[in-house]
Design a protein around this motif. Structure first.
Motif, PDB file in Angstrom:
ATOM      1  N   UNK A 174       0.849  -1.204   0.000  1.00 26.71           N
ATOM      2  CA  UNK A 174       0.000   0.000   0.000  1.00 26.71           C
ATOM      3  C   UNK A 174       0.881   1.250   0.000  1.00 26.71           C
ATOM      4  N   UNK A 175       1.935   1.237   0.826  1.00 28.85           N
ATOM      5  CA  UNK A 175       2.853   2.378   0.879  1.00 28.85           C
ATOM      6  C   UNK A 175       3.539   2.580  -0.474  1.00 28.85           C
ATOM      7  N   UNK A 176       3.949   1.479  -1.069  1.00 33.14           N
ATOM      8  CA  UNK A 176       4.655   1.570  -2.347  1.00 33.14           C
ATOM      9  C   UNK A 176       3.739   2.138  -3.426  1.00 33.14           C
ATOM     10  N   UNK A 177       2.509   1.642  -3.455  1.00 32.62           N
ATOM     11  CA  UNK A 177       1.525   2.164  -4.425  1.00 32.62           C
ATOM     12  C   UNK A 177       1.266   3.649  -4.181  1.00 32.62           C
ATOM     13  N   UNK A 226      12.238  -4.587   0.445  1.00 36.90           N
ATOM     14  CA  UNK A 226      12.252  -5.818  -0.366  1.00 36.90           C
ATOM     15  C   UNK A 226      11.437  -5.659  -1.648  1.00 36.90           C
ATOM     16  N   UNK A 227      10.274  -5.026  -1.518  1.00 32.96           N
ATOM     17  CA  UNK A 227       9.374  -4.877  -2.675  1.00 32.96           C
ATOM     18  C   UNK A 227       9.945  -3.884  -3.689  1.00 32.96           C
ATOM     19  N   UNK A 228      10.404  -2.737  -3.174  1.00 27.82           N
ATOM     20  CA  UNK A 228      10.749  -1.622  -4.077  1.00 27.82           C
ATOM     21  C   UNK A 228      12.242  -1.488  -4.349  1.00 27.82           C
ATOM     22  N   UNK A 229      13.049  -2.160  -3.529  1.00 26.60           N
ATOM     23  CA  UNK A 229      14.503  -1.991  -3.654  1.00 26.60           C
ATOM     24  C   UNK A 229      14.956  -0.615  -3.205  1.00 26.60           C
ATOM     25  N   UNK A 230      14.090   0.055  -2.480  1.00 26.52           N
ATOM     26  CA  UNK A 230      14.370   1.434  -2.083  1.00 26.52           C
ATOM     27  C   UNK A 230      14.026   1.639  -0.605  1.00 26.52           C
ATOM     28  N   UNK A 231      14.777   2.507   0.051  1.00 27.47           N
ATOM     29  CA  UNK A 231      14.434   2.838   1.439  1.00 27.47           C
ATOM     30  C   UNK A 231      13.195   3.724   1.435  1.00 27.47           C
ATOM     31  N   UNK A 232      12.318   3.506   2.413  1.00 27.54           N
ATOM     32  CA  UNK A 232      11.049   4.253   2.480  1.00 27.54           C
ATOM     33  C   UNK A 232      11.272   5.768   2.538  1.00 27.54           C
ATOM     34  N   UNK A 254      13.759   7.521   1.209  1.00 28.84           N
ATOM     35  CA  UNK A 254      14.111   7.989  -0.141  1.00 28.84           C
ATOM     36  C   UNK A 254      12.873   8.035  -1.030  1.00 28.84           C
ATOM     37  N   UNK A 255      12.019   7.029  -0.897  1.00 27.54           N
ATOM     38  CA  UNK A 255      10.797   6.979  -1.709  1.00 27.54           C
ATOM     39  C   UNK A 255       9.881   8.154  -1.395  1.00 27.54           C
ATOM     40  N   UNK A 256       9.697   8.436  -0.105  1.00 22.88           N
ATOM     41  CA  UNK A 256       8.839   9.565   0.288  1.00 22.88           C
ATOM     42  C   UNK A 256       9.431  10.884  -0.222  1.00 22.88           C
ATOM     43  N   UNK A 257      10.739  11.031  -0.071  1.00 29.83           N
ATOM     44  CA  UNK A 257      11.392  12.269  -0.531  1.00 29.83           C
ATOM     45  C   UNK A 257      11.255  12.469  -2.032  1.00 29.83           C
ATOM     46  N   UNK A 258      11.277  11.377  -2.788  1.00 27.83           N
ATOM     47  CA  UNK A 258      11.144  11.460  -4.248  1.00 27.83           C
ATOM     48  C   UNK A 258       9.720  11.803  -4.668  1.00 27.83           C
ATOM     49  N   UNK A 259       8.751  11.240  -3.931  1.00 23.13           N
ATOM     50  CA  UNK A 259       7.359  11.318  -4.389  1.00 23.13           C
ATOM     51  C   UNK A 259       6.594  12.526  -3.884  1.00 23.13           C
TER      52      UNK A 259
END
Length: 319
Positions: free
Chosen positions: A174-177, A211-217, A219-224
């Protein structure tokens, strides 16, 4: 082991302390060193007993006398030490919400890091001190998904101590989506998980996210995402992982990025002094090579500096 820098003073005598403070405040020139020696070397509950003894002895309010005799940042430190923790949080939130400009970073620091119990207590203190409802004030003074997330945190309904490995991967998906789609609905899902799941659960969720995204959460939040919404989400993640590290970063930024942001430094030192300031100091040294003691010494001066250093309670190998 989590520990602060201020402990209950042994052989504590509130009447004697009140007398010494009275002498320091009533004299022709205020003896600031006496104030520092007493107020930074007693725990909060002892300071409250001193204030009571002071009122009995002089018929005056200690906080009022401190405000009248002191000025600038030194005054903020000494007065701040006299509030019970929940009242101090309430005081900081009120000024962050009702000042000329909303101080979003203060709201983030407090609401992203407090436990359910601490949030319950600071809301009660807020209502008693200002006759206002904290959630209503957040609602009227902030906006968008940032507001929704603050409102959620201010409910203080995070699950505690519960973890369910079987749903961690589902939450991570859900977080990744939410990071991919970025719709309003996804932002809601994202903040619901981060504000309501237990710390233990979120540890597993962040692992699964990697594991799912290959990315730290983070970094993902900062990008999105951007703005205060993004800062708040990241703060929640960092507090789940390691609160002392979060506050070490905040102190470092407050000292170095903004030419010493006094309010932030004072707030964190006072609020964490009996909780985990010793751990914050350790993380600071590990991360930045210089001690917190050294950096405060470098930027602050006078009695203000002495008061901050006394709370920081540096030790020989820190200098």
């Amino acid at each position: 082991q989590i520990q602060g820098t201020i402990f209950p003073a042994p052989n504590f005598n509130p009447i004697m302390d009140a007398q010494l403070l009275g002498g320091a405040l009533q004299g022709i020139s205020c003896e600031k060193d006496v104030l520092i020696d007493i107020l930074t070397q007693r725990c909060n509950s002892q300071r409250l007993m001193i204030a009571e003894a002071y009122r009995d002895m002089y018929g005056r309010d200690l906080i009022t006398d401190l405000k009248e005799n002191l000025s600038h940042h030194f005054k903020e430190v000494m007065v701040g030490l006299m509030y019970p923790p929940a009242s101090y949080d309430a005081h900081e939130l009120w000024h962050a919400l009702k000042g000329v400009d909303t101080e979003e970073k203060c709201l983030i620091d407090i609401l992203a890091s407090r436990s359910n119990m601490e949030i319950f207590q600071l809301k009660e203190a807020y209502l008693m001190q200002y006759n206002n409802d904290l959630q209503q004030d957040i609602d009227s003074e902030t906006s968008g998904h940032f507001r929704d997330t603050l409102m959620n945190l201010a409910q203080g309904t995070r699950m505690e101590g519960y973890a369910d490995p079987s749903t961690a991967a589902q939450d991570a998906m859900i977080l990744w989506e939410a990071c991919q789609q970025k719709t309003g609905e996804h932002k809601n899902m994202l903040q619901m998980i981060l504000c309501n799941k237990s710390y233990q659960q979120l540890w597993m969720v962040f692992q699964e996210f990697q594991n799912i995204s290959g990315q730290d959460i983070v970094d993902a939040i900062n990008e999105c995402y951007d703005g205060y919404f993004q800062e708040l989400l990241v703060a929640i993640v960092l507090c789940v992982r390691d609160k002392p590290s979060y506050f070490a970063d905040r102190l470092y930024n407050a000292i170095h990025d903004f030419g010493f942001h006094n309010k932030t430094v004072i707030r964190i030192l006072i609020a964490r002094s009996e909780i985990d300031l010793m751990n914050i100091r350790q993380r600071y040294k590990e991360r930045y090579g210089k001690s917190l003691f050294h950096d405060i010494k470098h930027f602050a001066s006078g009695h203000y500096e002495s008061a901050l250093l006394a709370i920081c309670a540096g030790d020989a190998e820190d200098y």
